[in-house]
Design an enzyme around this catalytic site. Structure first.
Site, PDB file in Angstrom:
ATOM      1  N   CYS A   1       0.857  -1.177   0.000  1.00 60.39           N
ATOM      2  CA  CYS A   1       0.000   0.000   0.000  1.00 60.39           C
ATOM      3  C   CYS A   1       0.894   1.227   0.000  1.00 60.39           C
ATOM      4  CB  CYS A   1      -0.905  -0.001   1.226  1.00 60.39           C
ATOM      5  SG  CYS A   1      -2.006   1.426   1.310  1.00 60.39           S
ATOM      6  N   CYS A   2       0.625   2.139  -0.899  1.00 60.29           N
ATOM      7  CA  CYS A   2       1.392   3.388  -0.975  1.00 60.29           C
ATOM      8  C   CYS A   2       2.888   3.117  -1.103  1.00 60.29           C
ATOM      9  CB  CYS A   2       1.129   4.262   0.244  1.00 60.29           C
ATOM     10  SG  CYS A   2      -0.619   4.659   0.488  1.00 60.29           S
ATOM     11  N   GLY A   3       3.227   2.062  -1.811  1.00 62.01           N
ATOM     12  CA  GLY A   3       4.620   1.753  -2.052  1.00 62.01           C
ATOM     13  C   GLY A   3       5.316   1.041  -0.917  1.00 62.01           C
TER      14      GLY A   3
END
Length: 270
Positions: A106-108
């Site tokens: 998530c989100c990198g």
């Protein structure tokens, strides 16, 4: 030497060369089975206190409910060790897979959740609460002095909901995760807002413990014990400040130290 009366046990105590026989109070351990919508859902081995808090908190942590008013009825048979919960919605408990491991991103960032329900229920915390180092020491001392069950038995973990300057509620259990579920259940039933609250805890900070803190929506966890590496990875990702080894006048800040200030004047601006 096996005379057990209530939660007391006859023991032989040696203090140096001095020998005595006395009744020692010990922590109670008992299994409780949750029957959810008429089907067996889970069995929890716990300290049989604040059982409704435990059950509600456990169901919320497992993603079964989000709010207390989703429960139609709840009854507890303490003697036989069963609790019966009827939800307002239909639920096929066998469709809830609590055992399948999940690794996602998530989100990198790599959020290494062990179970699928954690993906749905874990929260990123945006709390603006701050607390001073000295207030951490004061709250930990208060947790230890206010826990009656620990003082009597030495055999339970404690979890407390607190503001930056005082303990509000303490829950105790032989299982550290159960103590947190009891605390969560109390919060849900009483609709307590957590933006200006933190958790003070006696136990080791595992990934399971950290995820329960995330699901509650608390931004600061102060513990007497040590964290694990996975717990810290999750705390860093989810925005949770983790403080461990809070003992005497020493502590370790592991993640998100911006919430910890050195002065005594911590604020609770939200």
């Amino acid at each position: 030497m096996n005379d057990m009366k209530k939660n007391g046990w006859e023991i032989i105590r040696f203090n140096g060369d001095s020998k005595s026989i006395l009744q020692e109070e010990v922590a109670i351990e008992k299994p409780f089975t949750i029957i959810l919508n008429g089907k067996e859902f889970a069995t929890i081995v716990c300290t049989p206190t604040n059982l409704q808090d435990l059950i509600v908190g456990f169901l919320a942590a497992e993603g079964v409910i989000r709010f207390y008013d989703e429960i139609k009825s709840i009854s507890i048979d303490e003697k036989l060790g069963f609790s019966y919960i009827q939800l307002k919605k239909d639920l096929d408990v066998f469709e809830l897979d609590h055992s399948k491991r999940f690794i996602g991103s998530c989100c990198g960032k790599s959020r290494q959740f062990y179970f699928k329900n954690d993906v749905r229920t874990a929260k990123t915390i945006m709390s603006q609460l701050s607390i001073s180092v000295n207030q951490c020491f004061t709250l930990m001392n208060a947790l230890q002095t206010k826990s009656e069950q620990f003082i009597k038995t030495g055999g339970v973990h404690n979890a407390a909901l607190a503001t930056h300057d005082e303990i509000i509620t303490i829950r105790s259990d032989i299982g550290r995760h159960n103590a947190l579920d009891k605390l969560y259940g109390h919060v849900i039933q009483n609709k307590i807002k957590l933006g200006d609250k933190l958790v003070v805890f006696s136990g080791r900070i595992s990934s399971e413990v950290l995820l329960k803190i995330s699901k509650m929506g608390v931004g600061i966890l102060v513990s007497k014990s040590a964290p694990t590496n996975l717990a810290l990875q999750l705390a860093d990702d989810l925005g949770i400040t983790v403080i461990g080894f809070t003992r005497g006048n020493r502590l370790n800040i592991y993640t998100h130290p911006h919430r910890i200030i050195e002065a005594d004047s911590a604020n609770n601006n939200l």
